[in-house]
Design a protein around this motif. Structure first.
Motif, PDB file in Angstrom:
ATOM      1  N   ALA A   1      47.595  36.296  34.588  1.00 34.09           N
ATOM      2  CA  ALA A   1      46.573  37.249  35.027  1.00 34.09           C
ATOM      3  C   ALA A   1      47.147  38.658  35.047  1.00 34.09           C
ATOM      4  O   ALA A   1      48.364  38.861  35.109  1.00 34.09           O
ATOM      5  CB  ALA A   1      46.067  36.865  36.406  1.00 34.09           C
ATOM      6  N   CYS A   2      46.230  39.641  34.999  1.00 33.17           N
ATOM      7  CA  CYS A   2      46.674  41.032  35.107  1.00 33.17           C
ATOM      8  C   CYS A   2      47.078  41.311  36.557  1.00 33.17           C
ATOM      9  O   CYS A   2      46.769  40.538  37.473  1.00 33.17           O
ATOM     10  CB  CYS A   2      45.567  41.980  34.659  1.00 33.17           C
ATOM     11  SG  CYS A   2      44.148  42.036  35.779  1.00 33.17           S
TER      12      CYS A   2
ATOM     13  N   ARG B   1      45.686  39.703  40.167  1.00 34.26           N
ATOM     14  CA  ARG B   1      46.648  38.986  41.014  1.00 34.26           C
ATOM     15  C   ARG B   1      46.607  39.532  42.447  1.00 34.26           C
ATOM     16  O   ARG B   1      46.674  38.771  43.413  1.00 34.26           O
ATOM     17  CB  ARG B   1      48.058  39.128  40.446  1.00 34.26           C
ATOM     18  CG  ARG B   1      48.279  38.396  39.137  1.00 34.26           C
ATOM     19  CD  ARG B   1      49.728  38.454  38.733  1.00 34.26           C
ATOM     20  NE  ARG B   1      50.550  37.604  39.591  1.00 34.26           N
ATOM     21  CZ  ARG B   1      51.874  37.685  39.690  1.00 34.26           C
ATOM     22  NH1 ARG B   1      52.523  38.616  39.003  1.00 34.26           N
ATOM     23  NH2 ARG B   1      52.537  36.879  40.472  1.00 34.26           N
ATOM     24  N   LYS B   2      46.484  40.858  42.599  1.00 34.14           N
ATOM     25  CA  LYS B   2      46.406  41.439  43.936  1.00 34.14           C
ATOM     26  C   LYS B   2      45.102  41.067  44.631  1.00 34.14           C
ATOM     27  O   LYS B   2      45.067  40.815  45.833  1.00 34.14           O
ATOM     28  CB  LYS B   2      46.550  42.961  43.848  1.00 34.14           C
ATOM     29  CG  LYS B   2      47.945  43.419  43.438  1.00 34.14           C
ATOM     30  CD  LYS B   2      48.018  44.937  43.352  1.00 34.14           C
ATOM     31  CE  LYS B   2      49.418  45.388  42.947  1.00 34.14           C
ATOM     32  NZ  LYS B   2      49.500  46.867  42.818  1.00 34.14           N
ATOM     33  N   ARG B   3      43.994  41.053  43.860  1.00 33.12           N
ATOM     34  CA  ARG B   3      42.696  40.695  44.454  1.00 33.12           C
ATOM     35  C   ARG B   3      42.545  39.181  44.625  1.00 33.12           C
ATOM     36  O   ARG B   3      41.649  38.718  45.304  1.00 33.12           O
ATOM     37  CB  ARG B   3      41.559  41.199  43.551  1.00 33.12           C
ATOM     38  CG  ARG B   3      41.387  42.696  43.501  1.00 33.12           C
ATOM     39  CD  ARG B   3      40.084  43.051  42.790  1.00 33.12           C
ATOM     40  NE  ARG B   3      40.098  42.618  41.390  1.00 33.12           N
ATOM     41  CZ  ARG B   3      40.392  43.422  40.369  1.00 33.12           C
ATOM     42  NH1 ARG B   3      40.701  44.690  40.595  1.00 33.12           N
ATOM     43  NH2 ARG B   3      40.369  42.967  39.141  1.00 33.12           N
ATOM     44  N   LYS B   4      43.467  38.432  43.953  1.00 31.31           N
ATOM     45  CA  LYS B   4      43.381  36.969  43.930  1.00 31.31           C
ATOM     46  C   LYS B   4      42.042  36.511  43.376  1.00 31.31           C
ATOM     47  O   LYS B   4      41.393  35.594  43.881  1.00 31.31           O
ATOM     48  CB  LYS B   4      43.607  36.373  45.323  1.00 31.31           C
ATOM     49  CG  LYS B   4      44.990  36.654  45.888  1.00 31.31           C
ATOM     50  CD  LYS B   4      45.193  35.991  47.232  1.00 31.31           C
ATOM     51  CE  LYS B   4      46.588  36.277  47.761  1.00 31.31           C
ATOM     52  NZ  LYS B   4      46.827  35.638  49.086  1.00 31.31           N
ATOM     53  N   SER B   5      41.650  37.220  42.334  1.00 32.56           N
ATOM     54  CA  SER B   5      40.384  36.890  41.681  1.00 32.56           C
ATOM     55  C   SER B   5      40.655  36.268  40.318  1.00 32.56           C
ATOM     56  O   SER B   5      41.744  36.396  39.752  1.00 32.56           O
ATOM     57  CB  SER B   5      39.516  38.144  41.528  1.00 32.56           C
ATOM     58  OG  SER B   5      40.184  39.095  40.718  1.00 32.56           O
ATOM     59  N   LYS B   6      39.644  35.584  39.806  1.00 26.91           N
ATOM     60  CA  LYS B   6      39.763  34.937  38.508  1.00 26.91           C
ATOM     61  C   LYS B   6      39.854  35.993  37.413  1.00 26.91           C
ATOM     62  O   LYS B   6      39.054  36.915  37.357  1.00 26.91           O
ATOM     63  CB  LYS B   6      38.544  34.039  38.298  1.00 26.91           C
ATOM     64  CG  LYS B   6      38.493  33.356  36.950  1.00 26.91           C
ATOM     65  CD  LYS B   6      37.218  32.545  36.841  1.00 26.91           C
ATOM     66  CE  LYS B   6      37.040  31.981  35.450  1.00 26.91           C
ATOM     67  NZ  LYS B   6      35.766  31.240  35.328  1.00 26.91           N
ATOM     68  N   CYS B   7      40.856  35.849  36.511  1.00 27.23           N
ATOM     69  CA  CYS B   7      41.083  36.838  35.450  1.00 27.23           C
ATOM     70  C   CYS B   7      40.830  36.193  34.098  1.00 27.23           C
ATOM     71  O   CYS B   7      41.266  35.061  33.841  1.00 27.23           O
ATOM     72  CB  CYS B   7      42.509  37.368  35.523  1.00 27.23           C
ATOM     73  SG  CYS B   7      42.895  38.639  34.289  1.00 27.23           S
ATOM     74  N   SER B   8      40.155  36.903  33.227  1.00 26.71           N
ATOM     75  CA  SER B   8      39.893  36.378  31.887  1.00 26.71           C
ATOM     76  C   SER B   8      41.077  36.563  30.957  1.00 26.71           C
ATOM     77  O   SER B   8      41.096  36.030  29.849  1.00 26.71           O
ATOM     78  CB  SER B   8      38.658  37.066  31.300  1.00 26.71           C
ATOM     79  OG  SER B   8      38.890  38.461  31.184  1.00 26.71           O
ATOM     80  N   ALA B   9      42.068  37.377  31.384  1.00 26.92           N
ATOM     81  CA  ALA B   9      43.316  37.602  30.634  1.00 26.92           C
ATOM     82  C   ALA B   9      43.087  38.249  29.281  1.00 26.92           C
ATOM     83  O   ALA B   9      43.923  38.126  28.379  1.00 26.92           O
ATOM     84  CB  ALA B   9      44.093  36.295  30.482  1.00 26.92           C
TER      85      ALA B   9
ATOM     86  N   CYS C   1      40.956  43.156  31.011  1.00 23.46           N
ATOM     87  CA  CYS C   1      40.191  41.934  31.244  1.00 23.46           C
ATOM     88  C   CYS C   1      38.750  42.302  31.621  1.00 23.46           C
ATOM     89  O   CYS C   1      38.463  43.444  32.024  1.00 23.46           O
ATOM     90  CB  CYS C   1      40.843  41.095  32.322  1.00 23.46           C
ATOM     91  SG  CYS C   1      40.702  41.773  33.989  1.00 23.46           S
ATOM     92  N   SER C   2      37.850  41.357  31.538  1.00 21.55           N
ATOM     93  CA  SER C   2      36.426  41.615  31.812  1.00 21.55           C
ATOM     94  C   SER C   2      36.187  41.984  33.272  1.00 21.55           C
ATOM     95  O   SER C   2      35.289  42.778  33.591  1.00 21.55           O
ATOM     96  CB  SER C   2      35.601  40.373  31.443  1.00 21.55           C
ATOM     97  OG  SER C   2      36.055  39.248  32.171  1.00 21.55           O
ATOM     98  N   VAL C   3      36.996  41.439  34.180  1.00 23.66           N
ATOM     99  CA  VAL C   3      36.823  41.749  35.601  1.00 23.66           C
ATOM    100  C   VAL C   3      37.144  43.208  35.864  1.00 23.66           C
ATOM    101  O   VAL C   3      36.409  43.913  36.578  1.00 23.66           O
ATOM    102  CB  VAL C   3      37.714  40.830  36.462  1.00 23.66           C
ATOM    103  CG1 VAL C   3      37.574  41.189  37.939  1.00 23.66           C
ATOM    104  CG2 VAL C   3      37.362  39.372  36.229  1.00 23.66           C
ATOM    105  N   CYS C   4      38.234  43.711  35.295  1.00 26.86           N
ATOM    106  CA  CYS C   4      38.612  45.114  35.504  1.00 26.86           C
ATOM    107  C   CYS C   4      37.637  46.058  34.818  1.00 26.86           C
ATOM    108  O   CYS C   4      37.379  47.162  35.308  1.00 26.86           O
ATOM    109  CB  CYS C   4      40.037  45.352  34.988  1.00 26.86           C
ATOM    110  SG  CYS C   4      41.318  44.569  36.015  1.00 26.86           S
TER     111      CYS C   4
END
Length: 703
Positions: free
Chosen positions: A36-37, A41-49, A54-57
């Motif tokens: 994960a980015c 990792r800091k948010r402990k959220s699912k990352c699309s990598a 990533c799509s979350v960011c």
């Protein structure tokens, strides 16, 4: 006080179907990502990598950064960073060694480059490359080789007959085919076959190739040091310099267990014994030979190994036996062979209890290999030690475990791979061939010792017929040596030493009907040729346990010959060149091990005043520096020095007698104040050929 329970809702009249639930569960299943980015990792959220973002960011409009490579997990990234840090740390250690050991002019240049912002690794590389170029350019007519310290040419008497070592590839490429330094570097770069470099480059420049050591946590096996980079260097030193001629254990099986943390064929005792032995070759430390200094890491490794040995002695394992054998060699290097024999006899006693010398039906293949190597190396060492100390063998018969045949020797023993400077591929040193050849030779040597000595130092002259039989067997052994170990092809130190250990049985070039005097004379020529070619290619400075034995045998033989050669003649000057070469070689090895310096002191005190004066031109040794007095405290050695056989004179020529003679001289000088030279150092007398000679008589002959 009770709380009312929450009422349950009634069951639905239309429950969801199993298929729908499974599909929903399938849709909600998380897809694993490599790494994960940092934001996720800091948010402990699912990352699309996804990269670069990533799509979350992208959705949250936050910075997206990765600390891993695209196909790298976080664990692999940590390992990579750790390896990078170790490389950087090694560069700083090398820089520190440069600042500590280099002349002031070089240090000033290094500091200037540091202040200009140049990278440490590039500075260290430049210094090392500069060393190589400097050595290559010291003389325009030389390839990368050493020069004899006195007379630069090979003595002519070494090539007056069919000397096989004059016809060797090593002699041809080192002595007769000379190139300029620039051509030499080009030759190294363009060599079509990497194995040809064994004839072109000193062995001490090689790098051991073994990926297991590069990531080894050696500090987990010793309490002496936590410096893993340095400990790995010591492991490499051991396998490059010590191991090839004294392989008491199986290298690959040992390293596999060490990497995995297993204690079947690896143990803290064995590792500390190895590190104590390897310390003698760690040339970054100038005082490595002073084993008695508590601040010397070699002292600490040895002390820890000896402590662990005493703890394990009551319930030994095979690693206890192997460590005892290595401790024996280290004590010999330290000049305390009175203690080394303790470990030798303990190793044999424990090996007998474990039935190491004889196979049993319930052994697995791995145990058979490890036990076979250990058993044969123990036998080989005692055959050599008892032969040279003139006492009956500890083992009269060799192990009943079979030796590997020539075709399977490398697979049986494991190979050692090394890479030369400017090399592209690693090459083998033929470790299996060396092990097999040494073992076969030691069987014959052991039989000679058994026939010659029924009790310590009680020599029984064998018949000429028996001697010829042994010579025939040795000749047969010599003729079937594998191709890399034949006289035409030998180049590496462990190959040369196979031939050096038998100076008096060469060779098919000597007529079978030759008389004993001719055999011995021409064998001495082979011996000296090998020693000189060894020096020209490899030098005498790098750690080599056997060199001390060879140098004092050749040196004292030459010393004896000076008494019959006409002073000033070509033959006399050639003998003097051998004296200087051996003395300087002993002094150079003395930087690695204390026993070599002790033998050097004894040899130097045996030389004439003119030869000592000549030696001063090539070795900076001061009179009255107190080292001889200190040796009387630290030395405990009865190893015979400069004696090929008890048929020679000099039965009392041991380091122990030399120390006793020196202590007697000091006492006599203290009583005779009138003999002291006021305002200057006292020049010690010449050591007598026979210790029984009186000091006064000897001093008069020396003057």
């Amino acid at each position: 006080m009770s709380h009312p329970l929450r009422p349950l809702l009634p069951n639905s009249s239309d429950p969801p179907r199993t298929e729908s639930l499974s599909q929903a569960q399938h849709r909600s299943k998380r897809i694993a990502t490599t790494a994960a980015c940092e934001a996720c990792r800091k948010r402990k959220s699912k990352c699309s990598a996804e990269r670069p973002r990533c799509s979350v960011c992208v959705e949250r409009q936050t910075p997206c950064e990765y600390t891993t490579l695209p196909t790298e997990t976080h664990l692999r990234a940590q390992r990579r960073k750790h390896s990078d840090l170790e490389i950087r740390c090694q560069a700083y250690e090398d820089l520190f060694a440069i600042l500590r050991s280099r002349p002031d002019e070089e240090i000033a240049q290094v500091l200037h480059r540091l202040r200009t912002g140049e990278d440490v690794q590039s500075i260290v590389k430049t210094v090392k490359d500069g060393d190589l170029l400097l050595q290559l350019s010291t003389s325009a007519e030389l390839r990368f080789r050493y020069e004899f310290p006195y007379i630069r040419e090979m003595p002519t008497h070494l090539s007056k007959w069919g000397n096989p070592y004059i016809q060797s590839l090593l002699y041809e490429k080192t002595v007769t085919r000379l190139r300029s330094p620039s051509l030499y570097l080009e030759t190294l770069r363009s060599v079509p076959d990497e194995s040809e470099k064994i004839y072109l480059v000193p062995y001490h420049t090689v790098e051991l190739v073994d990926s297991r050591i590069s990531s080894m946590a050696v500090s987990e096996w010793t309490t002496v040091s936590s410096d893993d980079p340095m400990l790995r260097v010591l492991l490499r030193i051991y396998f490059v310099f010590d191991f090839p001629f004294h392989s008491y254990f199986h290298k690959d099986i040992f390293l596999e267990d060490m990497s995995a943390g297993l204690k079947r064929f690896c143990s803290p005792l064995l590792v500390n014994a190895i590190l104590a032995a390897a310390w003698h070759g760690y040339d970054c430390m100038k005082n490595r030979a002073e084993y008695w200094q508590p601040d010397n890491l070699g002292y600490r490794f040895l002390a820890e190994a000896r402590r662990l040995f005493e703890l394990e002695r009551a319930n030994p394992t095979i690693t206890t036996v192997q460590a005892a054998a290595i401790l024996n060699l280290t004590c010999n290097l330290n000049g305390i062979d009175d203690i080394s024999w303790y470990y030798t006899y303990n190793a044999f006693e424990m090996a007998q209890e474990m039935s190491l010398f004889s196979p049993s039906s319930d052994e697995n293949q791995e145990w058979q290999v490890v036990a076979g190597i250990t058993a044969w190396c123990l036998f080989n060492w005692q055959a050599q030690a008892t032969f040279h100390t003139f006492q009956p063998p500890i083992m009269k018969d060799p192990p009943t475990r079979p030796l590997p045949d020539a075709d399977n020797a490398s697979a049986y023993c494991g190979e050692i791979w090394v890479k030369y400077p400017l090399g592209q591929e690693p090459i083998p040193i033929h470790n299996g061939f060396v092990f097999r050849a040494i073992s076969q030779f030691r069987v014959i040597m052991n039989e000679i010792t058994s026939l010659s000595f029924s009790s310590p130092r009680f020599f029984k002259q064998m018949s000429f017929h028996a001697a010829l039989k042994f010579r025939s067997r040795l000749l047969e052994w010599y003729e079937i040596l594998p191709e890399p170990l034949q006289s035409r092809n030998i180049a590496l130190p462990c190959h040369l030493k196979i031939h050096l250990f038998e100076p008096f049985t060469q060779m098919d070039y000597i007529p079978k009907e030759a008389d004993p005097i001719t055999i011995v004379s021409q064998s001495k020529i082979c011996f000296e040729t090998l020693m000189r070619v060894y020096y020209l290619r490899h030098g005498f400075g790098s750690l080599d346990i056997a060199l001390v034995q060879f140098l004092h045998l050749l040196g004292f033989s030459a010393l004896k010959e000076t008494s019959v050669a006409q002073i000033g003649s070509t033959a006399h000057e050639a003998i003097r060149s051998t004296l200087v070469l051996c003395a300087k070689g002993l002094w150079d090895q003395g930087q690695n091990c204390f026993v070599s310096e002790a033998v050097f002191r004894m040899f130097r005190q045996s030389m004439s005043a003119d030869d000592v004066t000549l030696l001063r031109e090539f070795a900076e040794i001061e009179d009255g520096d107190g080292r001889l007095d200190h040796m009387a405290q630290e030395l405990r050695s009865r190893w015979p020095i400069g004696i090929f056989s008890l048929a020679d004179d000099g039965r009392d020529r041991t380091l122990e007698h030399f120390v006793c003679w020196w202590e007697q001289y000091v006492q006599d000088r203290a009583k005779d104040d009138s003999a002291m030279v006021q305002g200057g150092p006292v020049v010690p007398p010449r050591y007598p050929r026979s210790y029984g000679a009186s000091l006064d008589t000897y001093q008069s002959t020396a003057n």
